[in-house]
Design a protein around this motif. Structure first.
Motif, PDB file in Angstrom:
ATOM      1  N   THR A 193       0.286   8.693  -7.697  1.00  0.00           N
ATOM      2  CA  THR A 193      -0.508   9.145  -6.543  1.00  0.00           C
ATOM      3  C   THR A 193       0.110   8.646  -5.242  1.00  0.00           C
ATOM      4  O   THR A 193       0.246   9.391  -4.275  1.00  0.00           O
ATOM      5  CB  THR A 193      -1.957   8.628  -6.661  1.00  0.00           C
ATOM      6  N   ALA A 209       3.191  10.642  -4.439  1.00  0.00           N
ATOM      7  CA  ALA A 209       2.874  12.009  -4.004  1.00  0.00           C
ATOM      8  C   ALA A 209       2.269  12.011  -2.598  1.00  0.00           C
ATOM      9  O   ALA A 209       2.651  12.821  -1.743  1.00  0.00           O
ATOM     10  CB  ALA A 209       1.903  12.658  -4.991  1.00  0.00           C
ATOM     11  N   ILE A 210       1.336  11.093  -2.350  1.00  0.00           N
ATOM     12  CA  ILE A 210       0.674  11.056  -1.036  1.00  0.00           C
ATOM     13  C   ILE A 210       1.662  10.646   0.055  1.00  0.00           C
ATOM     14  O   ILE A 210       1.670  11.214   1.148  1.00  0.00           O
ATOM     15  CB  ILE A 210      -0.526  10.072  -1.060  1.00  0.00           C
ATOM     16  N   GLU A 211       2.515   9.681  -0.260  1.00  0.00           N
ATOM     17  CA  GLU A 211       3.483   9.231   0.752  1.00  0.00           C
ATOM     18  C   GLU A 211       4.477  10.342   1.048  1.00  0.00           C
ATOM     19  O   GLU A 211       4.885  10.535   2.193  1.00  0.00           O
ATOM     20  CB  GLU A 211       4.187   7.963   0.284  1.00  0.00           C
ATOM     21  N   ASN A 212       4.855  11.082   0.007  1.00  0.00           N
ATOM     22  CA  ASN A 212       5.749  12.221   0.201  1.00  0.00           C
ATOM     23  C   ASN A 212       5.081  13.272   1.091  1.00  0.00           C
ATOM     24  O   ASN A 212       5.682  13.793   2.036  1.00  0.00           O
ATOM     25  CB  ASN A 212       6.111  12.810  -1.168  1.00  0.00           C
ATOM     26  N   LEU A 213       3.819  13.536   0.789  1.00  0.00           N
ATOM     27  CA  LEU A 213       3.041  14.508   1.570  1.00  0.00           C
ATOM     28  C   LEU A 213       2.905  14.028   3.018  1.00  0.00           C
ATOM     29  O   LEU A 213       3.111  14.793   3.974  1.00  0.00           O
ATOM     30  CB  LEU A 213       1.652  14.639   0.932  1.00  0.00           C
ATOM     31  N   SER A 214       2.586  12.765   3.165  1.00  0.00           N
ATOM     32  CA  SER A 214       2.413  12.174   4.489  1.00  0.00           C
ATOM     33  C   SER A 214       3.709  12.289   5.288  1.00  0.00           C
ATOM     34  O   SER A 214       3.700  12.655   6.465  1.00  0.00           O
ATOM     35  CB  SER A 214       2.003  10.711   4.335  1.00  0.00           C
ATOM     36  N   ARG A 241       6.147  14.411   4.885  1.00  0.00           N
ATOM     37  CA  ARG A 241       6.440  15.813   5.227  1.00  0.00           C
ATOM     38  C   ARG A 241       5.591  16.277   6.406  1.00  0.00           C
ATOM     39  O   ARG A 241       6.072  16.969   7.299  1.00  0.00           O
ATOM     40  CB  ARG A 241       6.224  16.710   4.006  1.00  0.00           C
ATOM     41  N   PHE A 242       4.338  15.891   6.419  1.00  0.00           N
ATOM     42  CA  PHE A 242       3.471  16.233   7.561  1.00  0.00           C
ATOM     43  C   PHE A 242       3.973  15.540   8.834  1.00  0.00           C
ATOM     44  O   PHE A 242       3.968  16.121   9.911  1.00  0.00           O
ATOM     45  CB  PHE A 242       2.018  15.823   7.287  1.00  0.00           C
ATOM     46  N   LEU A 289      -5.201  11.036   5.008  1.00  0.00           N
ATOM     47  CA  LEU A 289      -4.375  10.467   3.933  1.00  0.00           C
ATOM     48  C   LEU A 289      -4.420   8.930   3.896  1.00  0.00           C
ATOM     49  O   LEU A 289      -3.813   8.309   3.031  1.00  0.00           O
ATOM     50  CB  LEU A 289      -2.922  10.946   4.073  1.00  0.00           C
ATOM     51  N   GLN A 324      -5.235   6.862   0.648  1.00  0.00           N
ATOM     52  CA  GLN A 324      -4.266   6.387  -0.347  1.00  0.00           C
ATOM     53  C   GLN A 324      -4.148   4.860  -0.334  1.00  0.00           C
ATOM     54  O   GLN A 324      -4.096   4.211  -1.385  1.00  0.00           O
ATOM     55  CB  GLN A 324      -2.900   7.041  -0.066  1.00  0.00           C
ATOM     56  N   SER A 353       1.802   6.105   4.486  1.00  0.00           N
ATOM     57  CA  SER A 353       0.772   6.981   5.069  1.00  0.00           C
ATOM     58  C   SER A 353       0.177   6.360   6.327  1.00  0.00           C
ATOM     59  O   SER A 353      -0.023   7.042   7.335  1.00  0.00           O
ATOM     60  CB  SER A 353      -0.354   7.229   4.072  1.00  0.00           C
TER      61      SER A 353
END
Lengths: 340, 122
Positions: free
Chosen positions: A52, A55-60, A62-63, A259, A262, B13
């Motif tokens: 998780t 995935a969240i850090e990758n998403l973060s 990219r945003f 996010l 996380q 994040s």
């Protein structure tokens, strides 16, 4: 199950009643199960947490990159305001083309003045024709006077011979004057014809020039109108893009705020994982377990309000989306700034 | 000239959301993954404010602030603790270490920016 643990349990079982034996057998089996299953649970939680997190850090990220790209694009766009430059170019073009039209108008007016001068010249030629006729009339009168003088000279005889010579010369001069008058009339007529032709052609061109001027004005107005519309459309489009870009940037910022969960979830899972390992160690070593002490120690590891709420039986449930939950939580924390 | 803020947090994040908020407000941002990493990046350059998490690997936020205050160049650099921790005991530890403010996660960017603008060095 390790040997020392089995021996401990076995020693404890000696001398027990059947019921006590069954109960302790169940506990022993539960203990064995804990020893086997707790590390597996801990590893499963660890794996889920790491997956998780990743995935969240990758998403973060990219945003975050997306937001920076939008920022850079919007920055470049505002630094170089193409729509503003186009509006300036449009105004300059309107001024310059206006000058060209004005120049054409002056040219047409000059031509009109020229035609009027030619028409005026036509009137003058009529006057010249009149003068030529006067010359011819005078010549004819003079000729008549000379003829009469020659007749009178002949009546006088030899004494009038000198006068006859003068009368002849006068007749010759009046003949020349009449011919000159005729020549002037011919030339004036010829010039008059030419002037009429010029007048006719000039009037034809004047109409064409006026029409050309009207056409030129219409073409310039049409082109500038379209150019203006296109420029306005581009300007509106650029502003719309900037507005939308800002909107997307704000949305991304909102998503990034959401996010944050996380970080908290990772901490909660880590605490659970650590507690599972702690329980495994305690069961393996057959140490005493004091439930109250255990729970207090677990509570001491908490960092978030949710953990304390859950621990004390206040279930942290929600049907709201993570974004709303995170925003609400953040708003609730708005007062949680402590200045030292 | 833009002022520089350092964000220290093991969560990418959180670093990202703080980074976006600070850059959007016109600050330059440098970041670090934990206290140890942050100290290695603080090599004497001007940093007008530091935002630090508390629970981090290698060196936690409280230890980081204590170490930071030993460096003459950063003795007076204000530190905001940004953490999920909200207990008075932890806050007290942060204050004792030298932090100037305590913000609880999750946070709203305007809330953090408000604290930053109040504390940042001129």
């Amino acid at each position: 199950m390790n040997n020392s643990h089995s021996e401990t349990y076995q020693n404890g079982l000696d001398g027990l009643s059947v019921n006590e034996f069954d109960e302790n057998d169940t506990l022993r089996k539960a203990g064995d199960l804990c020893i086997d299953v707790l590390p597996i649970w801990a590893k499963q939680i660890s794996s889920a947490r790491e997956t998780t997190n990743e995935a969240i850090e990758n998403l973060s990220q990219r945003f975050y990159d997306l937001s920076k790209r939008i920022e850079a694009t919007a920055g470049a766009s505002s630094e170089h305001d193409y729509s503003k430059e186009l509006m300036i170019l449009l105004k300059e073009s309107q001024t310059q083309l206006g000058s060209v039209i004005s120049l054409l108008q002056h040219t047409v007016e000059d031509k009109k003045a020229f035609v009027e001068a030619v028409v005026d010249l036509s009137h003058k030629s009529k006057e010249l024709n009149g003068l030529a006729n006067t010359v011819k009339s005078i010549a004819r009168e003079t000729n008549m006077v000379a003829i009469n003088a020659a007749i009178e000279a002949a009546h006088i005889g030899p004494l009038g011979s000198g006068f006859a010579v003068v009368a002849t010369a006068v007749r010759r001069l009046s003949g020349d004057a009449e011919r000159t008058g005729n020549n002037i009339s011919e030339v004036v007529n010829s010039v008059s014809q030419a002037i009429k032709k010029v007048e006719s052609i000039s009037q034809e061109y004047e109409e064409k020039d006026s029409q050309m001027l009207i056409n030129a004005e219409q073409v310039v107005d049409g082109v500038m109108g379209k150019f203006s519309e296109a420029t306005q459309a581009m300007t509106d489009s650029a502003h719309e893009m900037q507005t939308q870009g800002q909107h997307i940037k704000n949305e991304i910022a909102d998503v990034l705020v959401s996010l944050q969960f996380q970080d908290r979830v990772s901490q909660m899972l880590t605490h659970v994982q650590d507690d599972i390992y702690k329980l495994h160690d305690r069961v393996t070593s057959s140490g005493e377990i004091d439930n109250h002490q255990w729970l207090d120690e677990l509570a001491a590891t908490y960092t978030t309000q949710e953990q304390h709420q859950i621990h004390h039986g206040k279930a942290y449930k929600t049907n709201k989306s993570p974004k709303v939950v995170e925003r609400k939580a953040a708003e609730n924390n708005s007062d949680e700034i402590t200045f030292f | 000239m833009a002022k520089t803020v350092m964000i220290v947090d093991d969560s990418l994040s959180v670093r990202n959301v703080v980074g976006i908020a600070l850059k959007g407000a016109g600050y330059d941002v440098i970041d670090a993954e934990d206290g140890k990493n942050a100290l290695s990046k603080l090599t004497g350059q001007k940093v007008h404010l530091i935002i630090s998490d508390v629970n981090m690997p290698n060196m936690n936020g409280i230890e980081f602030v204590k170490n930071l205050k030993q460096i003459p160049a950063y003795r007076f650099t204000p530190v905001i603790m940004l953490t999920t921790e909200s207990s008075e005991d932890k806050k007290s530890q942060g204050q004792m270490a030298g932090a100037k403010a305590w913000v609880v996660k999750p946070f709203q960017p305007p809330q953090l920016l408000n604290a930053v603008s109040k504390l940042i060095l001129p």
